[in-house]
Design a protein around this motif. Structure first.
Motif, short mmCIF file in Angstrom:
data_model
loop_
_atom_site.label_atom_id
_atom_site.label_comp_id
_atom_site.label_asym_id
_atom_site.label_seq_id
_atom_site.Cartn_x
_atom_site.Cartn_y
_atom_site.Cartn_z
N SER A 250 66.64 -19.35 100.23
CA SER A 250 67.83 -20.22 100.28
C SER A 250 67.72 -21.24 99.17
N TYR A 251 68.75 -22.09 99.07
CA TYR A 251 68.72 -23.11 98.03
C TYR A 251 67.59 -24.11 98.26
N GLY A 252 67.16 -24.24 99.49
CA GLY A 252 66.05 -25.14 99.78
C GLY A 252 64.69 -24.47 99.65
N ALA A 253 64.68 -23.14 99.63
CA ALA A 253 63.44 -22.37 99.52
C ALA A 253 63.65 -21.29 98.46
N LYS A 254 63.33 -21.63 97.21
CA LYS A 254 63.60 -20.73 96.09
C LYS A 254 62.50 -19.68 95.93
N PHE A 255 62.84 -18.64 95.20
CA PHE A 255 61.90 -17.57 94.89
C PHE A 255 61.07 -18.01 93.68
N ASN A 256 60.17 -18.97 93.91
CA ASN A 256 59.37 -19.52 92.81
C ASN A 256 58.13 -18.68 92.55
N ARG A 257 57.27 -19.16 91.64
CA ARG A 257 56.11 -18.36 91.25
C ARG A 257 55.16 -18.11 92.42
N ASN A 258 54.95 -19.10 93.25
CA ASN A 258 54.08 -18.91 94.42
C ASN A 258 54.63 -17.83 95.34
N GLU A 259 55.96 -17.85 95.54
CA GLU A 259 56.58 -16.85 96.40
C GLU A 259 56.51 -15.46 95.76
N MET A 260 56.69 -15.41 94.44
CA MET A 260 56.58 -14.13 93.75
C MET A 260 55.20 -13.52 93.96
N ASN A 261 54.16 -14.33 93.81
CA ASN A 261 52.79 -13.84 93.92
C ASN A 261 52.51 -13.21 95.27
N ARG A 262 53.09 -13.77 96.34
CA ARG A 262 52.78 -13.23 97.67
C ARG A 262 53.86 -12.31 98.23
N THR A 263 54.88 -12.03 97.44
CA THR A 263 55.90 -11.09 97.89
C THR A 263 55.31 -9.68 97.99
N LYS A 264 55.57 -9.01 99.10
CA LYS A 264 55.03 -7.68 99.34
C LYS A 264 56.11 -6.63 99.11
N ILE A 265 55.74 -5.60 98.38
CA ILE A 265 56.66 -4.49 98.11
C ILE A 265 55.95 -3.18 98.41
N LYS A 266 56.73 -2.12 98.61
CA LYS A 266 56.16 -0.80 98.86
C LYS A 266 56.41 0.11 97.66
N LEU A 267 55.34 0.78 97.21
CA LEU A 267 55.43 1.71 96.10
C LEU A 267 54.80 3.04 96.49
N PRO A 268 55.25 4.14 95.88
CA PRO A 268 54.64 5.45 96.18
C PRO A 268 53.22 5.53 95.64
N THR A 269 52.34 6.13 96.40
CA THR A 269 50.94 6.25 95.97
C THR A 269 50.45 7.68 96.16
N ARG A 270 49.42 8.00 95.41
CA ARG A 270 48.76 9.31 95.54
C ARG A 270 47.26 9.10 95.37
N ASN A 271 46.51 9.56 96.34
CA ASN A 271 45.05 9.41 96.32
C ASN A 271 44.63 7.96 96.17
N GLY A 272 45.40 7.06 96.79
CA GLY A 272 45.05 5.65 96.79
C GLY A 272 45.51 4.88 95.57
N ASP A 273 46.13 5.54 94.59
CA ASP A 273 46.61 4.87 93.38
C ASP A 273 48.14 4.93 93.31
N ILE A 274 48.72 3.98 92.58
CA ILE A 274 50.17 3.99 92.38
C ILE A 274 50.55 5.29 91.68
N ASP A 275 51.54 5.97 92.24
CA ASP A 275 51.95 7.27 91.69
C ASP A 275 52.96 7.07 90.57
N ILE A 276 52.44 6.80 89.38
CA ILE A 276 53.28 6.55 88.21
C ILE A 276 54.15 7.76 87.88
N GLU A 277 53.57 8.95 87.97
CA GLU A 277 54.31 10.16 87.61
C GLU A 277 55.49 10.40 88.54
#
Length: 312
Positions: A250-277
């Motif tokens: 919100s306007y009182g709680a911005k997406f600042n650098r600290n929030e960026m650092n702890r933001t969690k996202i889901k990515l595809p993985t293969r054998n425990g590594d990010i599946d770039i291909e």
């Protein structure tokens, strides 16, 4: 003043010059009829100028040529004529836009939209349910990227921007890839990174910057810590980040650098590594599906506009 005639279909006030006067029809006319009659008065511009200014006294007895039918002014012809001109103009503009689109697709190499076997499988496997064949793993953005303020020049926008510039100036905008304009100054941030404003309500200003750029106040630069990062991977990270931060801040709680650092996202993985291909193949497939819709739309429009322009 100079005999220029324009049709107005809205209320107005004459505030610019005393030599502007109104010709009011004695009967109600349509927009098409008004445009036709105004154009019929175009000959007046050849009769007047600075040395001989137009006035009602001079033109009130002038005659103009209008279509007639059965001894009366043919107002229906006027409507049909103007409607046909407008339809043809719209068709020509549409044809021009389609031609520009085709040229862009050709230059960009995006005319091939047939999915490969791998791309089709990637689309089929894109499923978060139990039947999905893609493994999704949660990561913190701070674990994937070094997040730090971008470098910027302590100059005004006018001093940075230049009409012949080629180096992008990345601002806090949530459109046009965050690019405010271009500069002739050297880039002071490396490319192949993500940029994101720290004053917004989420990752809506997160963009991939493929080439070196000039930063702006409150722009954070996300430099990858892992190998294989590129445009396709960036698109997946951006989509995941926007999904994760949607309606969270919100306007009182911005997406600042600290929030960026702890933001969690889901990515595809293969054998425990990010599946770039997989991400590369998936983004290529999505791009082709979008381009297919655009090309098919363009084909339909081309066929339609050819009939209109040809008068069929």
């Amino acid at each position: 003043m100079f005999g220029n005639a324009f049709y107005r279909n809205y209320p107005y006030k004459i505030v610019t010059h005393a030599r502007v006067f109104a010709l009011l029809p004695k009967e109600k006319i349509s927009d098409g009829q008004g445009l036709f009659i105004a154009n019929s008065l175009s000959f007046l511009t050849k009769c007047f100028g600075y040395e001989n200014m137009c006035s009602w006294r001079k033109i009130k007895n002038y005659r103009l040529r209008l279509p007639h039918k059965d001894g009366r002014i043919d107002f229906e012809f006027m409507d049909d004529f103007i409607a046909e001109l407008e339809a043809q103009r719209i068709a020509e503009l549409e044809a021009q836009r389609i031609a520009e689109l085709e040229a862009y697709l050709l230059v960009s190499g995006l005319t091939d939209y047939q999915l490969t076997t791998a791309e089709a499988e990637a689309i089929d496997n894109l499923n978060f349910g139990n039947k999905g064949k893609v493994v999704w793993t949660e990561y913190c953005l701070g674990d994937l990227f070094k997040i730090a303020p971008s470098k910027w020049y302590k100059l005004t926008n006018d001093e940075i921007l230049h009409p012949e510039g080629t180096v992008p100036l990345v601002s806090n905008s949530s459109s046009a890839n965050g690019v405010m304009g271009f500069s002739c100054l050297p880039a002071n941030n490396a490319g192949n990174v993500l940029s994101c404003s720290d004053t917004t309500l989420g990752a809506e200003t997160m963009y991939y910057q493929g080439k070196g750029f000039i930063g702006y106040q409150h722009i954070q630069c996300l430099t990858p810590k892992f190998q294989g990062f590129g445009k396709e991977t960036a698109f997946c990270v951006i989509a995941a980040s926007r999904r994760s931060t949607a309606s969270k801040y919100s306007y009182g709680a911005k997406f600042n650098r600290n929030e960026m650092n702890r933001t969690k996202i889901k990515l595809p993985t293969r054998n425990g590594d990010i599946d770039i291909e997989f991400m590369r193949i998936l983004i290529s497939a999505v791009q082709k599906l979008v381009i297919k819709d655009v090309v098919e739309y363009a084909d339909r429009k081309i066929k339609a506009t050819k009939h209109v322009v040809a008068g069929k």
